[in-house]
Write a protein that holds these residues in place. Sequence first.
Motif, PDB file in Angstrom:
ATOM      1  N   THR A 183     -30.481 -28.956  29.026  1.00  0.00           N
ATOM      2  CA  THR A 183     -29.410 -29.776  27.428  1.00  0.00           C
ATOM      3  C   THR A 183     -27.929 -28.758  27.362  1.00  0.00           C
ATOM      4  O   THR A 183     -27.633 -29.259  26.615  1.00  0.00           O
ATOM      5  CB  THR A 183     -30.540 -29.140  26.394  1.00  0.00           C
ATOM      6  N   VAL A 184     -28.468 -27.440  26.826  1.00  0.00           N
ATOM      7  CA  VAL A 184     -27.392 -26.432  26.499  1.00  0.00           C
ATOM      8  C   VAL A 184     -26.309 -26.895  27.260  1.00  0.00           C
ATOM      9  O   VAL A 184     -25.240 -26.867  27.318  1.00  0.00           O
ATOM     10  CB  VAL A 184     -27.486 -25.528  26.648  1.00  0.00           C
ATOM     11  N   SER A 201     -24.528 -20.266  23.132  1.00  0.00           N
ATOM     12  CA  SER A 201     -25.046 -21.509  23.702  1.00  0.00           C
ATOM     13  C   SER A 201     -25.349 -20.332  25.202  1.00  0.00           C
ATOM     14  O   SER A 201     -26.054 -20.511  25.597  1.00  0.00           O
ATOM     15  CB  SER A 201     -24.204 -22.863  24.225  1.00  0.00           C
ATOM     16  N   SER A 202     -23.871 -19.061  25.573  1.00  0.00           N
ATOM     17  CA  SER A 202     -24.061 -18.403  26.748  1.00  0.00           C
ATOM     18  C   SER A 202     -25.811 -17.942  26.102  1.00  0.00           C
ATOM     19  O   SER A 202     -26.345 -17.253  27.700  1.00  0.00           O
ATOM     20  CB  SER A 202     -23.028 -17.351  27.231  1.00  0.00           C
ATOM     21  N   ARG A 203     -25.897 -17.252  25.362  1.00  0.00           N
ATOM     22  CA  ARG A 203     -27.108 -16.578  25.042  1.00  0.00           C
ATOM     23  C   ARG A 203     -28.417 -16.862  25.655  1.00  0.00           C
ATOM     24  O   ARG A 203     -29.808 -16.897  25.753  1.00  0.00           O
ATOM     25  CB  ARG A 203     -27.211 -15.656  23.477  1.00  0.00           C
ATOM     26  N   PHE A 260     -24.835 -24.033  33.307  1.00  0.00           N
ATOM     27  CA  PHE A 260     -24.256 -24.266  31.912  1.00  0.00           C
ATOM     28  C   PHE A 260     -23.019 -24.662  31.944  1.00  0.00           C
ATOM     29  O   PHE A 260     -22.153 -25.405  31.657  1.00  0.00           O
ATOM     30  CB  PHE A 260     -24.405 -22.545  31.062  1.00  0.00           C
ATOM     31  N   GLN A 261     -22.416 -22.950  32.799  1.00  0.00           N
ATOM     32  CA  GLN A 261     -21.127 -23.141  33.747  1.00  0.00           C
ATOM     33  C   GLN A 261     -20.517 -25.366  34.056  1.00  0.00           C
ATOM     34  O   GLN A 261     -19.523 -25.616  33.700  1.00  0.00           O
ATOM     35  CB  GLN A 261     -20.827 -22.470  33.954  1.00  0.00           C
ATOM     36  N   ILE A 262     -21.395 -25.415  34.635  1.00  0.00           N
ATOM     37  CA  ILE A 262     -21.035 -27.019  35.219  1.00  0.00           C
ATOM     38  C   ILE A 262     -20.872 -27.648  34.973  1.00  0.00           C
ATOM     39  O   ILE A 262     -20.625 -28.962  34.368  1.00  0.00           O
ATOM     40  CB  ILE A 262     -22.272 -27.047  36.664  1.00  0.00           C
ATOM     41  N   SER A 284     -18.816 -17.514  36.439  1.00  0.00           N
ATOM     42  CA  SER A 284     -20.215 -17.757  36.381  1.00  0.00           C
ATOM     43  C   SER A 284     -20.305 -15.515  37.076  1.00  0.00           C
ATOM     44  O   SER A 284     -21.489 -15.402  36.468  1.00  0.00           O
ATOM     45  CB  SER A 284     -21.336 -18.398  36.980  1.00  0.00           C
ATOM     46  N   ALA A 285     -20.191 -15.706  38.290  1.00  0.00           N
ATOM     47  CA  ALA A 285     -20.415 -14.491  39.169  1.00  0.00           C
ATOM     48  C   ALA A 285     -20.260 -12.866  37.771  1.00  0.00           C
ATOM     49  O   ALA A 285     -20.222 -12.320  37.780  1.00  0.00           O
ATOM     50  CB  ALA A 285     -20.005 -13.936  40.254  1.00  0.00           C
TER      51      ALA A 285
END
Length: 417
Positions: free
Chosen positions: A37-38, A142-144, A161-163, A344-345
Motif C-alpha cells: 500500500t505504501v 513513508s520510508s519509516r 517501497f522504492q519500486i 535502496s542499498a
Amino acid sequence: MSNIIFMQQTPTQQTPTQKVITSNQSVSKTVYPILFTVSFSHLVNDMLQSVIPSVYPLLKTSYGLSFTQIGLITLTYQLMASILQPFVGSFTDKKPTPFSLPVGMLFSLGGMIALAMASDFGTILLAVSVVGIGSSIFHPESSRVAYLASGGRRGLAQSIFQIGGNAGSAIGPLVVALLIIPNGQSAILWFVLIALVGVIALLKVGTWYRAHLIVRSKKQQAVSEIAPTLSPSRIRWSIIILLVLIFSKYFYMASMTSYFTFFMIDKFNVSVQQSQIYLFGFLAAVAAGTFFGGPLGDRFGRKYIIWFSILGTSPFALFLPHANLFWTAVLAIVIGFILASAFSAILVYAQELLPGKVGMISGLFFGFAFGMGGLGSAVLGTVADHTSINFVFSLCAYLPLIGILTYFLPNVKKPKQ
C-alpha cells in the motif's frame, strides 16, 4: 526493532495501543499489505512528480523557455523537496505523525492544479514548489512505515517501497505522452483524480501506522539489533562517501530525466511523443532494477551492490553519447536497470550506520538526492545553453566512475548465508 504480536480479539473493546505489545525480539513477519500500500502511494506521489519534467517540451514551446529556465524549474521543485526532508525526518524520529502522509499528498494535489492553470514562468515555479513541499512531507514518514513493516528484511522493504516510486516515475511520462501532449496543459488536471486515490490509500496506511507505533526508544532497540562497532569519525566519513555517491547517481539521473527527451529529439529527430516513449523505457528499467538492490543487499551485503550499481554503470554511460538510435535506447535501459539498484542499498546501509534515526537518515538521503537532481538539472541546463545537449551527455558519462569511492566504505553488516 521490537516484535509486534497481534492479540486475539475478544468481545471487550480494545484501544489501538492494547492491540499491540512489544518485546526485545525482532519483528517476525513482514507486513506485505502495508508495504504494497505504501509502495502504491509512492507510485502515485512520484507519478505526480514525473509530470513536471515530462511536460518540459510543452512548456518550453508554449512559454518560450530556455534550457536555463527549464533547469530552474527542476531546481525550484527539488530544493523544496530536499531542504525540508531532513527536518521532517528528524522531527518525526521524536514525534511520529502518521497522518502527515495524506497531508503531503494533498500538497501534491494542489501543485498539480496550479501547474495545470499556470500562465507564466512565475506561476509554474510556484506550482512545482507546492509539489516539492508535498514530496518533502511524504518521503521520511513513508520510508519509516516501510522500516516498521519490514519484519527485519529492510532491504527488501525499501526495494518494495522504492519500486513503487520508480514505477510511478516511469508511468508518468507515458501518460503525459498519451494524454497531456495531445490535449494541452489543462489536461494535467486529470492527475488530480490520481492524487485523490493516493490520499485514500495513505489514510489507510496512517491508520495502521497509528495503531502499531512502537512506544519504546527505537534508538535503543536498533542498537541492540545491529550493534555497530565503528568509531564516530568513521561513521561520518562513511556518510560523506555515501552522499558523494548519491551526488554522482542523481546528477547523472538529472541528465536523463530532464534532458533525455531533448537529446533524442536533437540527435535523432524523433517527435516529442516518441521521445517520451524512449524516456519511459529508461524509467521502466529504473523501476525494474530497483527491486533487486534491496534484497540482494540483504543477501550479499550492501557494499557490493553499491559497487555494482554505481561503478558498473560507467562503461554503458561512456558509450551512450556515441551510439545510434537503436543502441541508445538499449543502453538507456541497461543504465537505468543497473543504476536503480543503488538507492535502496545506500539508504539501508546509512540506516545501519546510524541506528535509531530512521526518519532523519531517510529525510537526509531523500532530500539530498532531490537536491542533487535539482542542482544537476539547473547546472546541466546552463551547460546545454552554452554548448549542446550532446556535450552534456558526454560530460555526464564520467560521473559513474565516482563509484570507485565505494572501496573506502566499511562492511557494517555481514551478508546472510
